[in-house]
Motif scaffolding. Sequence first.
Motif, PDB file in Angstrom:
ATOM      1  N   MET A   1       0.903  -1.217  -0.088  1.00 17.39           N
ATOM      2  CA  MET A   1      -0.012  -0.102   0.015  1.00 17.39           C
ATOM      3  C   MET A   1       0.835   1.305   0.209  1.00 17.39           C
ATOM      4  N   THR A   2       1.999   1.285   0.596  1.00 12.80           N
ATOM      5  CA  THR A   2       2.670   2.726   0.803  1.00 12.80           C
ATOM      6  C   THR A   2       3.308   2.731  -0.639  1.00 12.80           C
ATOM      7  N   ALA A   3       3.660   1.710  -1.272  1.00 11.69           N
ATOM      8  CA  ALA A   3       3.934   2.104  -2.670  1.00 11.69           C
ATOM      9  C   ALA A   3       3.124   2.736  -3.534  1.00 11.69           C
ATOM     10  N   VAL A   4       1.819   2.355  -3.380  1.00 10.35           N
ATOM     11  CA  VAL A   4       1.075   3.213  -4.185  1.00 10.35           C
ATOM     12  C   VAL A   4       0.709   4.580  -3.840  1.00 10.35           C
ATOM     13  N   ILE A   5       0.741   4.725  -2.547  1.00  8.08           N
ATOM     14  CA  ILE A   5       0.698   6.269  -2.049  1.00  8.08           C
ATOM     15  C   ILE A   5       1.776   6.816  -2.376  1.00  8.08           C
ATOM     16  N   ASP A   6       3.185   6.299  -2.312  1.00  6.66           N
ATOM     17  CA  ASP A   6       4.321   7.083  -2.963  1.00  6.66           C
ATOM     18  C   ASP A   6       4.279   7.293  -4.376  1.00  6.66           C
ATOM     19  N   ASP A   7       3.782   6.427  -5.304  1.00  7.95           N
ATOM     20  CA  ASP A   7       3.466   6.759  -6.584  1.00  7.95           C
ATOM     21  C   ASP A   7       2.572   7.784  -6.871  1.00  7.95           C
ATOM     22  N   ALA A   8       1.215   8.052  -6.098  1.00  6.20           N
ATOM     23  CA  ALA A   8       0.375   8.936  -6.140  1.00  6.20           C
ATOM     24  C   ALA A   8       1.137  10.419  -5.739  1.00  6.20           C
ATOM     25  N   ARG A   9       2.033  10.340  -4.601  1.00  6.49           N
ATOM     26  CA  ARG A   9       2.674  11.480  -4.265  1.00  6.49           C
ATOM     27  C   ARG A   9       3.828  11.988  -5.465  1.00  6.49           C
ATOM     28  N   CYS A  10       4.323  10.959  -5.834  1.00  4.74           N
ATOM     29  CA  CYS A  10       5.451  11.297  -6.889  1.00  4.74           C
ATOM     30  C   CYS A  10       4.767  12.074  -8.305  1.00  4.74           C
ATOM     31  N   ASP A  11       3.599  11.495  -8.458  1.00  3.44           N
ATOM     32  CA  ASP A  11       2.810  12.010  -9.706  1.00  3.44           C
ATOM     33  C   ASP A  11       2.351  13.373  -9.317  1.00  3.44           C
ATOM     34  N   ALA A  12       1.800  13.721  -8.159  1.00  9.66           N
ATOM     35  CA  ALA A  12       1.534  15.071  -7.822  1.00  9.66           C
ATOM     36  C   ALA A  12       2.380  15.850  -7.530  1.00  9.66           C
TER      37      ALA A  12
END
Length: 80
Positions: A1-12
């Motif tokens: 789950m953390t990887a998905v959150i980090d991916d969204a943060r990176c995109d943002a």
Amino acid sequence: MTAVIDDARCDALFVSYLQRSQEPTAEIIRAAVHATVDRLGEAGCAELVAQEFGEHPDCAISRMLWARSAIQSAFTNGAG
């Protein structure tokens, strides 16, 4: 789950107004991520990242590498 959150943060962060040359602090990075997600949503951020990689892959790669590094630094140790 953390990887998905980090991916969204990176995109943002990637599609945010911040630039590496500004040398933003962790607090500014976190604020920019939250503001960008609030404004565009996670899907909107991902769409703009895809667009940039399609139109400017040479520039997008270095920006994403910076975004990933900045996110890792800004959101470590329970921050964010």
